[in-house]
Motif scaffolding. Sequence first.
Motif, short mmCIF file in Angstrom:
data_model
loop_
_atom_site.label_atom_id
_atom_site.label_comp_id
_atom_site.label_asym_id
_atom_site.label_seq_id
_atom_site.Cartn_x
_atom_site.Cartn_y
_atom_site.Cartn_z
N LEU A 415 0.81 -1.22 0.00
CA LEU A 415 0.00 0.00 0.00
C LEU A 415 0.84 1.26 0.00
CD1 LEU A 415 -2.72 -0.56 2.74
CD2 LEU A 415 -3.12 -0.22 0.29
N SER A 416 2.05 1.15 0.54
CA SER A 416 2.88 2.35 0.61
C SER A 416 4.35 2.00 0.46
CB SER A 416 2.67 3.08 1.94
OG SER A 416 3.59 4.15 2.04
N GLY A 417 5.04 2.75 -0.37
CA GLY A 417 6.47 2.53 -0.54
C GLY A 417 7.30 3.45 0.31
N GLU A 418 6.79 4.67 0.57
CA GLU A 418 7.62 5.61 1.32
C GLU A 418 6.84 6.65 2.11
OE1 GLU A 418 10.20 7.25 -1.64
OE2 GLU A 418 8.62 8.38 -2.62
N HIS A 419 5.60 6.87 1.80
CA HIS A 419 4.91 7.96 2.51
C HIS A 419 4.23 7.52 3.79
CE1 HIS A 419 4.72 10.35 -1.52
NE2 HIS A 419 5.93 10.29 -1.02
N GLY A 420 4.15 6.23 4.02
CA GLY A 420 3.55 5.75 5.25
C GLY A 420 2.03 5.60 5.11
N ILE A 421 1.44 5.11 6.17
CA ILE A 421 0.00 4.83 6.20
C ILE A 421 -0.75 5.99 6.82
CG2 ILE A 421 -1.77 3.28 7.13
CD1 ILE A 421 -0.01 2.04 4.89
N GLY A 422 -0.24 6.45 7.96
CA GLY A 422 -0.79 7.64 8.62
C GLY A 422 -2.29 7.57 8.80
N THR A 423 -2.95 8.70 8.52
CA THR A 423 -4.40 8.78 8.60
C THR A 423 -5.00 8.33 7.27
OG1 THR A 423 -4.03 10.78 9.90
CG2 THR A 423 -6.28 10.36 9.18
N ASP A 424 -4.24 8.67 6.21
CA ASP A 424 -4.74 8.54 4.85
C ASP A 424 -5.13 7.12 4.46
OD1 ASP A 424 -5.28 9.37 2.25
OD2 ASP A 424 -3.24 8.93 1.59
N LYS A 425 -4.23 6.15 4.77
CA LYS A 425 -4.47 4.81 4.25
C LYS A 425 -4.80 3.79 5.32
CE LYS A 425 -1.22 5.32 0.53
NZ LYS A 425 -0.33 4.59 -0.35
N ALA A 426 -5.00 4.26 6.55
CA ALA A 426 -5.29 3.33 7.63
C ALA A 426 -6.46 2.42 7.27
CB ALA A 426 -5.57 4.09 8.92
N CYS A 427 -7.44 3.00 6.57
CA CYS A 427 -8.65 2.22 6.26
C CYS A 427 -8.40 1.18 5.17
CB CYS A 427 -9.79 3.14 5.88
SG CYS A 427 -10.12 4.31 7.20
N SER A 428 -7.29 1.32 4.43
CA SER A 428 -6.96 0.30 3.43
C SER A 428 -6.10 -0.81 4.01
CB SER A 428 -6.21 0.93 2.25
OG SER A 428 -7.04 1.81 1.54
N MET A 429 -5.62 -0.64 5.23
CA MET A 429 -4.72 -1.66 5.81
C MET A 429 -5.30 -3.07 5.77
SD MET A 429 -1.63 -0.77 6.77
CE MET A 429 -0.98 -1.35 8.34
#
Lengths: 487, 373
Positions: A415-429
């Motif tokens: 899901l992420s190569g370098e920008h992290g999950i943070g708030t943005d992609k938590a729901c895609s985890m």
Amino acid sequence: MTSHAIDTGWLAELLATLGPDNVITDPARLRTYECDGLTGYRVVPAAVALPRSTAEVAAAVRVCAGHGIPFVARGAGTGLSGGALPVADGIVISLQRLRRIIEVDPVNLCAVVEPGVTNLDISRAAAPYGLYYAPNPSSQQVCTIGGNVAENSGGAHCLKYGFTVNHVLEAEVVLADGTVTTLGGPAQYQPGFDLLGAFIGSEGTLGIVTRITVRLLAKPAHVETMVADFATVAGAGDAVTAIVAAGIVPAAIEMLDNLAIQAVGASTHSVYTADTAAALVVELDGPPDDVAEQFDHVQRICRAQGSTKIMVAADPAERALIWQGRKAAFAAVGRISSNYFVQDGVVPRGRLAEVLDRIGAMADTAGLRVANVFHAGDGNLHPLVLYCEADGEHDRAERLSSEIAELCVELGGSLSGEHGIGTDKACSMPRMFGEDDLATMLRLRAAFDPDGLCNPGKVFPTPRLCGERPGPYRPHPLEAAGVIERL
Amino acid sequence: MTYRPADLAELREAMVQSAAVGQLLAVSGAGTASQWGGRPEHDAVLDTTAMSELISYNPTDMTVAVQAGMRLSRLQEVLAEHRQWVALDPARGATIGGIVATADAGPSRHQYGGSRDSVIGMTLVLADGTVARSGGHVIKNVAGYDLGKLLHGSLGTLAVVAEVVLRVHPRPAATATLAVPCDAAAAFDLGGQLITTALEPAAVEWCDGTLLARFDGTARGVADRLARARELAGPAATEGTPEQWRGVDRIVLGEQGDTVLRLGTAPDRTPSLAADLHRLAATYAVEAAMTSTLFAGVHTVRLRGGPAAAHAAVVTALRQTYPASTVCRWTPDLEHEITPWGDPPPAVSLLRAVKRRFDPDDRLCPGRFAPWL
Ligand SMILES: Cc1cc2nc3c(=O)[nH]c(=O)nc-3n(C[C@H](O)[C@H](O)[C@H](O)COP(=O)(O)OP(=O)(O)OC[C@H]3O[C@@H](n4cnc5c(N)ncnc54)[C@H](O)[C@@H]3O)c2cc1C
Ligand SMILES: Cc1cc2nc3c(=O)[nH]c(=O)nc-3n(C[C@H](O)[C@H](O)[C@H](O)COP(=O)(O)OP(=O)(O)OC[C@H]3O[C@@H](n4cnc5c(N)ncnc54)[C@H](O)[C@@H]3O)c2cc1C
């Protein structure tokens, strides 16, 4: 959640501990901290602490621990996944005042720095010794080494040199209860679990790093850079595969597709060929003889894979122009489309041609344009989904962007190569990890931070978070001002 | 009793079964590092060596997935067919899981780091049977916590490593070694010069009185760098041999009756560590050998001959100055004289907290980290 606003005891304590000059409570000034580089999410914190030392960071955290107040560490706020997004009723602890380079140690090939030091300043301090700090996110002029540790940041050169985690030896950390400890040590062997390795990339959820020992490398003796044009995107993808299969590890392999090249051409003094379907930027560095031989080999491979034109940088100025075009691509796309989303997914390198094909088809179906500028050597895509807010394309674009990230996972990537999950992609985890995987990660979190006060709501999906919708991409203010670039 | 699962499902089953009856487990790979640290108390052995399959290998992606019980030597053979390797030095019998769990690495760690730097994904099974994955099959991946790093150096006490995804590297077309007989101080200086003059050594080891610097790359490039390195090093320098590199293995492995100690120090402490070791060996009449990955600050000390009390005296004295140390091989009776570990690290309470969350009933290798855990 109950509001802490009525309980002002903790604020009085924080003010008494740090002094009023080091705590922001003025609502207007607090708004400076309401978001990071991902401007679609905004939350105004209850207060901002500006400690000047590890002891003050620890003191601020102890106040929080004593009153159950959540806190969020913040470096330069350049994160693109909403990692430093404040928690309402919580505080932001800014590390901007911890910006001393404590020591450059050319004998042990390391430097000891405070977390607020910028990435580039470490290399500047090491330069007189012929050394540098390898991981270089394109935000390196402003992003902090503390933020890099939290995000496990990388840059264009991480194909060969790795990420932050490969270059940090030791970290002093303030834990969620306010105790100060040290992870790692001066040697590559430390008895016990690799807690430092687990901490790096934890996005501020395991504690606040207050002092970092980074490894330094000798500057490479020689560098060569070229741009190879291809008649098809798939051809360029296959060339990447062939270069790596030939046993060559370039310092960087970057790709731009035609839409990205057109955008760059429209706005800068471009060295790229306007009508080519795709271009590869390949850079090699190392000892001169090795570089010369492999550089030659890379050119032969590109021609064998159907490259229509190869341009070799004749001197450092031409190299700079190549990189300038590459780095300007994001901003340039901003000029050919009123709005766009940036994605950060990864696919196994061997599937590059396939994923680009599928993204193209998905874009056609959605009736939107997608520009591709990315770290091809790592398989780290940054598809830019172009859309027009005013024409009501927002939701469609957002869906396409998420679908692309999830396609990366489906193809065996991340899901992420370098920008992290943070708030943005938590729901895609949950697309990438099962319940047990996430639960096991949370055991680690609980060992560090049993009360969940340390940057809560990030990385892991929460029902509240996943009910909200992210906003559109907007340039970071520093990007708009031309200070930093997106790569 | 021994559990010998052949795949992830059987491993999970073994964990659930043993948990149901509260058995304490000794996790084991090939057993080459079974003496590292303390001796685990156990009711049953969980033997991972039947989990020895290659799961997937795609040479163009330069990643490979294996079951943890696969031997490194076997994996290197498979990769060699495609002129690739995992950047870990030969460990003849050791399993991938064992290498990760011991955080072991040889001279190549200078350029490539340890197994922590080659592992990009992992599947682990917790004491209660929970199966968890982290990382993945791509080199670049910052989604979620890196549990693979956490397992590094855990010696079987946190979870069982079931499957590992590794990043592989191309095999260099050519390789050559500079060998210079010298003391540790001279080795450290010369090694530093090789690095700062951008000759890019892939390994810089000081082994038992000789500096060994390896250069990897193209045939022409390697020849050129070796020539320049010899110029820097002066007339005593020769081209090193594979046999000289095997000297590193001999110290690391030791033999029956030896004591082997692994130490971590700031790199520039190497000369003083070598001098202290030399002095202590003379005082207590034991034979000592040492090999150091100079700029990683990782040292292995081998003691031979003399009674356990003499070995204990040397280890205890060294630890006063260089506390980060693990006993990896015990001369008979030594365990009655010293503990396996030096002073606990500052984060020992975090180690305990992590252990409690992952293995609350202390079923996995209890005693391995005694007295810390
Ligand atoms: C134009 C642009 C280009 C970029 N290019 C790249 C790139 O090439 N590669 C890349 O990897 N990233 C890139 N980024 C993303 C970002 O710059 C990096 O993630 C960077 O490491 C963030 O550092 P920061 O100091 O700004 O951290 P912040 O944004 O302030 O914080 C990021 C996260 O780190 C945590 N944090 C900050 N400081 C600490 C600390 N001392 N202790 C514990 N946690 C802390 C925060 O809580 C938050 O979760 C880019 C961003 C922009 C705007
Ligand atoms: C330069 C160098 C050269 C070497 N040469 C050799 C050599 O020639 N031959 C050789 O045999 N070794 C050699 N070694 C040592 C070898 O690398 C270690 O012995 C190895 O790490 C141990 O692997 P093992 O499978 O034998 O583990 P074991 O001895 O079986 O186990 C060691 C520890 O790891 C734990 N463990 C093992 N497997 C798992 C798992 N799957 N999950 C969780 N925990 C686990 C165990 O509980 C135990 O605590 C060398 C090392 C170096 C640095």
